[in-house]
Design a protein around this motif. Structure first.
Motif, PDB file in Angstrom:
ATOM      1  N   VAL A   1      26.424  18.866  41.975  1.00  0.00           N
ATOM      2  CA  VAL A   1      25.510  18.112  41.113  1.00  0.00           C
ATOM      3  C   VAL A   1      25.423  16.649  41.519  1.00  0.00           C
ATOM      4  O   VAL A   1      24.757  15.854  40.867  1.00  0.00           O
ATOM      5  N   SER A   2      26.097  16.274  42.610  1.00  0.00           N
ATOM      6  CA  SER A   2      26.033  14.895  43.119  1.00  0.00           C
ATOM      7  C   SER A   2      26.496  13.874  42.083  1.00  0.00           C
ATOM      8  O   SER A   2      25.899  12.805  41.934  1.00  0.00           O
ATOM      9  N   ILE A   3      27.522  14.236  41.370  1.00  0.00           N
ATOM     10  CA  ILE A   3      28.081  13.370  40.328  1.00  0.00           C
ATOM     11  C   ILE A   3      29.602  13.424  40.438  1.00  0.00           C
ATOM     12  O   ILE A   3      30.160  14.470  40.742  1.00  0.00           O
ATOM     13  N   ALA A   4      30.240  12.299  40.205  1.00  0.00           N
ATOM     14  CA  ALA A   4      31.690  12.327  40.018  1.00  0.00           C
ATOM     15  C   ALA A   4      31.966  12.452  38.522  1.00  0.00           C
ATOM     16  O   ALA A   4      31.227  11.909  37.700  1.00  0.00           O
ATOM     17  N   ASP A   5      33.004  13.163  38.194  1.00  0.00           N
ATOM     18  CA  ASP A   5      33.338  13.367  36.786  1.00  0.00           C
ATOM     19  C   ASP A   5      33.995  12.087  36.274  1.00  0.00           C
ATOM     20  O   ASP A   5      35.008  11.641  36.810  1.00  0.00           O
ATOM     21  N   ASP A   6      33.415  11.514  35.241  1.00  0.00           N
ATOM     22  CA  ASP A   6      33.851  10.211  34.754  1.00  0.00           C
ATOM     23  C   ASP A   6      34.819  10.400  33.590  1.00  0.00           C
ATOM     24  O   ASP A   6      34.452  10.976  32.565  1.00  0.00           O
ATOM     25  N   TRP A   7      36.033   9.912  33.767  1.00  0.00           N
ATOM     26  CA  TRP A   7      37.087  10.017  32.754  1.00  0.00           C
ATOM     27  C   TRP A   7      37.648   8.633  32.457  1.00  0.00           C
ATOM     28  O   TRP A   7      37.321   7.657  33.150  1.00  0.00           O
ATOM     29  N   SER A   8      38.506   8.584  31.475  1.00  0.00           N
ATOM     30  CA  SER A   8      39.259   7.361  31.223  1.00  0.00           C
ATOM     31  C   SER A   8      40.645   7.740  30.711  1.00  0.00           C
ATOM     32  O   SER A   8      40.855   8.837  30.200  1.00  0.00           O
ATOM     33  N   ILE A   9      41.554   6.799  30.903  1.00  0.00           N
ATOM     34  CA  ILE A   9      42.931   7.001  30.431  1.00  0.00           C
ATOM     35  C   ILE A   9      43.292   5.818  29.542  1.00  0.00           C
ATOM     36  O   ILE A   9      43.116   4.653  29.932  1.00  0.00           O
ATOM     37  N   SER A  10      43.752   6.141  28.366  1.00  0.00           N
ATOM     38  CA  SER A  10      44.175   5.106  27.429  1.00  0.00           C
ATOM     39  C   SER A  10      45.475   5.579  26.783  1.00  0.00           C
ATOM     40  O   SER A  10      46.086   6.550  27.228  1.00  0.00           O
ATOM     41  N   ALA A  11      45.849   4.878  25.745  1.00  0.00           N
ATOM     42  CA  ALA A  11      47.089   5.260  25.061  1.00  0.00           C
ATOM     43  C   ALA A  11      47.017   6.678  24.525  1.00  0.00           C
ATOM     44  O   ALA A  11      48.039   7.326  24.299  1.00  0.00           O
ATOM     45  N   ALA A  12      45.807   7.166  24.334  1.00  0.00           N
ATOM     46  CA  ALA A  12      45.645   8.529  23.828  1.00  0.00           C
ATOM     47  C   ALA A  12      45.728   9.564  24.936  1.00  0.00           C
ATOM     48  O   ALA A  12      45.577  10.760  24.683  1.00  0.00           O
ATOM     49  N   GLY A  13      45.921   9.120  26.165  1.00  0.00           N
ATOM     50  CA  GLY A  13      45.977  10.053  27.277  1.00  0.00           C
ATOM     51  C   GLY A  13      44.676  10.086  28.045  1.00  0.00           C
ATOM     52  O   GLY A  13      43.805   9.226  27.878  1.00  0.00           O
ATOM     53  N   ALA A  14      44.535  11.078  28.901  1.00  0.00           N
ATOM     54  CA  ALA A  14      43.319  11.203  29.718  1.00  0.00           C
ATOM     55  C   ALA A  14      42.275  11.985  28.953  1.00  0.00           C
ATOM     56  O   ALA A  14      42.575  13.020  28.357  1.00  0.00           O
TER      57      ALA A  14
END
Lengths: 382, 439
Positions: free
Chosen positions: B311-324
């Protein structure tokens, strides 16, 4: 006498002294502070540079496209709409053209336009000799409108029609081995706008014709029958609107051309034969094609999908990807038909150009809108 | 002489007296109004200012989840006077954006600055069983930016991953992760499926000859201590009187191994040790928030050769105190496996047997399986083969979807050529999403 002189001299010295060190009057009151200067000019995106572009229009034929290979798009106030010059006017206020394929006339475009004279661009003539072009821009977007009237010519097989049925799969039990034949009724009605992304040699002289027959499938050899630029760095942006494969989605198919061979396109089963490539992302349609190689190395074809709601009709377009169902081998009657491609919602850079066309009494009105700067290397920047 | 001195003294005193007591002059006129100030400076587009320097980390894998190599700390500077080094990437301001196509446009697209970065084995947790080095030793990073977007290019060369002498990941695109596999165990013709209650010891009654088959017994067969339990014979040609075919389902197992991946981590504030926390959270080696600093925020761009490349996209995530956690929006893929049932959710509309092991079918690609090509899984019609030539049947472990929302912020294109990956990314400098870092 001397004393007198000395006395006078002393007196003069005293007066001089008084002159020198005597008090002046107080300074007058300070004047009031001057008015603040005018506010600096607000930031505005720079006015785009004047540039050349190209226009091509097709009527139910992929090879017969008339057009104007070199038009001049101007953003300054020194030029007027005339000849091959299209003035891209700056829009003020909140009123912007609605991209709906309906000619809003002066209310949307200030009634400024250029009637462009078209000429035969390839081997065949589609007899469309003029097109009306409007252009406008604002802080973020650029808008185009192209309007033309189709022409009937029975000798050339030209008809005035919306051309919504370019081809279909028809079930024919006599066709070996998969019993399907692809019946091509024509092509689509099309309009393409072409802009330089990076400089193309002689584009300012010859326009898009410098890309005609300029390359091969994998290399650029002048004089061969492929569209290409002369190098990998020379790129041309192509906004391709078509009456069936793009119009239902509300987007033009955003493509580009360079001097390299075709990059495999996941949405095109059969590769292109020239340097035209789709921008990154999903296309506005995909082939409804299943092919197998038989024992004699002969390719055999049939549809890959069917319409869930209309499995055996007259190949009604558009067939959206959420309407398709699994192909079934049995149960077909002679003459059953299904569409040859499936309409899909485009994504990413391939979906940069909003576009909508409407066909009204023989005249197409197609409107485009795109960000002036998409940030994609496969797009031109205004 | 004295007289003259006295006169001079008197005159001076007189002058001084006049100065002291003499009248001041009249007050002058009020000054004229000051001239108008100069016009303020023209406004500017804040986008035209270079982004602030920051650090990032990146990780690459070669088809093995527990083998991550990369660089823990890379400095990204937008100072055009700086020079690219082995740990500093200098972003080039470009007027024409690089073409995000996975083809290396080199200096023409990316500018002259290029950082060759040594990669090393990043063992996120030494307690991980099977953690191994994927032997990816060097990478190349380029960065460019313009008023609106930032662009990254990563290149690296793959090496085979081995455990001892056994190669667990070869050099290749590795675009078929989590593949689901069904195969009858050999010895089909000679085995009987035994009823649970037929055995004196129920715990040992599972017939391991059929590890890929789940049998649902017919109620009539549930009679203790009655042998032979012919009604459990799975052989399709069984013709014994009283035979009642049990209802069987093929159990699918996930093929071990992963996909080639590139994961880029951008911390909002680079607190010491943020990388280990981020790696553990993202790769699933550790979950929970007890060890995560409360102010940690890391933006994660995860590209995968199978999960996101189509799909020509990178999967966008974030990591915070709540985890990934993934950014808001639709993911570029969905899992096609119900682990508790050992069954796929979907199959290709051309299944069963789009890809099975015998003959020409073995070469049919099953990835990507787009959502519009997926239909509900059916257990009927799968080829079984014979005892001598058991057949492998495959289904993809993921279904490719169209991502959306903040999860689809990062355009990515990749190409694998002769052992080298080139992955190019583009993202808006300001996404206006709270789950992204802003440049």
């Amino acid at each position: 006498m001397k004393k007198l002189m000395m006395l006078i001299l002393s007196g003069l010295v005293a007066i001089l002294l008084l002159q020198v060190i005597g008090c002046e009057g107080n300074a007058g009151k300070r004047g009031t502070i001057g008015d603040p200067g005018d506010t600096g000019d607000p930031y505005s995106q720079p006015v785009p540079d004047n540039r050349y572009f190209a226009l091509a229009i097709g009527n139910n034929s992929v090879v017969a496209h008339n057009g104007a290979p070199k038009l001049y798009l101007v953003f300054d106030t020194l030029h007027a709409n005339a000849g091959d010059t299209v003035v891209c006017q700056r829009l003020t206020g909140s009123n912007v053209p609605e991209v709906d394929g309906i000619d809003g006339g002066s209310a949307e475009w200030n009634d400024k336009y250029t009637d462009i004279v078209l000429r035969k661009g390839a081997l065949y003539d589609n007899k469309i000799e003029t097109a009306r072009v409007r252009a406008a821009y604002d802080e973020n977007y650029i808008y185009f409108q192209v309007k033309w009237t189709e022409v009937t010519d029975s000798a050339l097989g030209l008809a005035v029609a919306e051309d919504l049925y370019p081809s279909k799969w028809v079930f024919d039990s006599l066709v070996a081995p998969l019993k399907w034949s692809k019946v091509v009724m024509g092509d689509e009605d099309r309009v393409m706008l072409m802009f330089e992304i990076t400089p193309l040699d002689w584009f300012e002289h010859d326009g898009c014709t410098v890309t005609c027959h300029a390359g091969t499938e994998t290399a650029n050899i002048p004089g061969t029958n492929y569209h290409s630029t002369k190098s990998a760095q020379a790129k041309m942006d192509i906004w391709s609107w078509s009456s069936v494969t793009s119009n239902p989605t509300g987007y033009a198919d955003d493509k580009y051309m360079d001097g390299t061979g075709q990059i495999p396109d996941a949405f095109e089963v059969l590769k292109y034969t020239d340097g035209i490539k789709g921008d990154i992302g999903r296309a506005t349609s995909m082939s409804n094609l299943f092919f197998v190689y038989t024992t004699t190395d002969t390719s055999a074809y049939r549809p890959l999908y069917l319409s869930a709601t209309d499995p055996d009709s007259i190949a009604t377009y558009p067939l959206w990807d959420w309407q398709i169902t699994t192909y079934t081998v049995t149960g077909w009657r002679l003459g059953f038909a299904v569409p040859t491609f499936v309409t899909t919602v485009p994504t990413l850079s391939r979906a940069d150009i909003m576009s909508r066309g409407k066909f009204d009494n023989g005249t197409w009105t197609v409107e485009f809108r795109r960000l002036r700067a998409t940030g994609n290397g496969d797009d031109t920047k205004f | 002489m004295r007289k003259w001195s006295f006169i001079l003294f008197c005159l001076t005193a007189l002058a001084g007296l006049i100065v002291l007591v003499g009248c001041e002059g009249d007050t002058g006129l009020t000054g004229a109004k000051g001239s108008k100030g100069r016009q303020g400076t023209a406004g500017y587009d804040p986008n035209q200012l270079p982004p602030a320097d920051r650090v990032f980390a990146f990780v690459v894998t070669n088809a093995t989840e527990n083998a991550i190599d990369g660089k823990k700390q890379v400095h990204l500077t937008f100072d055009s006077t700086a020079k690219a080094t082995r740990d500093t990437v200098v972003a080039s301001k470009v007027s024409v954006p690089p073409l995000i196509d996975g083809l290396d446009g080199e200096e023409y697209e990316w500018g002259a600055q290029k950082s060759k970065i040594a990669l090393s084995f990043l063992d996120p947790d030494s307690a991980i069983v099977g953690a191994r080095d994927s032997k990816l030793k060097s990478g190349v990073v380029r960065v460019a930016y313009d008023d609106d977007n930032i662009y990254f290019q990563f290149q690296w060369q793959e090496q085979p991953v081995k455990i001892g002498e056994v190669e667990v990941a070869s050099v290749g695109e590795s675009k078929e992760p989590s593949m689901l596999n069904f195969k009858y165990k050999s010895g089909l013709a000679n085995k009987w499926v035994k009823r649970f209650s037929c055995e004196a010891k129920p715990d040992s009654a599972w017939d391991t000859s059929y590890t890929f088959v789940r049998v649902t017994y017919h109620p009539i067969c549930v009679t203790p201590n009655q042998e032979p339990c012919s009604c459990y014979d799975l052989r399709p040609d069984h013709t014994l009187p009283g035979y009642i075919a049990p209802d069987t389902s093929y159990l699918w197992v996930e093929k071990t191994g992963g996909e080639d991946r590139l994961v880029v981590f951008f911390p909002d504030e680079a607190a010491a040790g943020w990388q280990d926390v981020a790696f553990k959270q993202f790769f699933g080696f550790s979950t929970g928030s007890s060890d995560i600093p409360s102010n940690l925020f890391v933006d994660v761009w995860a590209w995968g050769a199978a999960r996101t490349r189509p799909v020509s996209i990178a999967d966008d995530w974030s990591i915070s105190a709540a985890g990934a956690k993934p950014d808001g929006g639709q993911a570029p893929y969905m899992d096609n496996y119900i682990a508790s049932d050992s069954l796929p959710r979907y199959m290709n509309r051309r299944d069963p047997n789009v890809r099975t092991s015998p003959g020409s079918k073995s070469t049919v690609a099953i990835y990507p399986l787009w959502y519009f090509d997926a239909v509900g899984y059916s257990r009927f019609g799968w080829e079984k083969g014979t005892d001598r030539t058991p057949i492998n049947c495959y289904l993809p472990g993921i279904i490719t979807m169209i991502p959306s929302g903040s999860r689809a912020d990062v355009y990515t294109a990749a190409r694998f050529d002769n052992g080298f990956w080139t992955v190019e990314m583009k993202r808006a400098r300001r996404t206006h999403n709270g789950d992204d870092v802003q440049f």
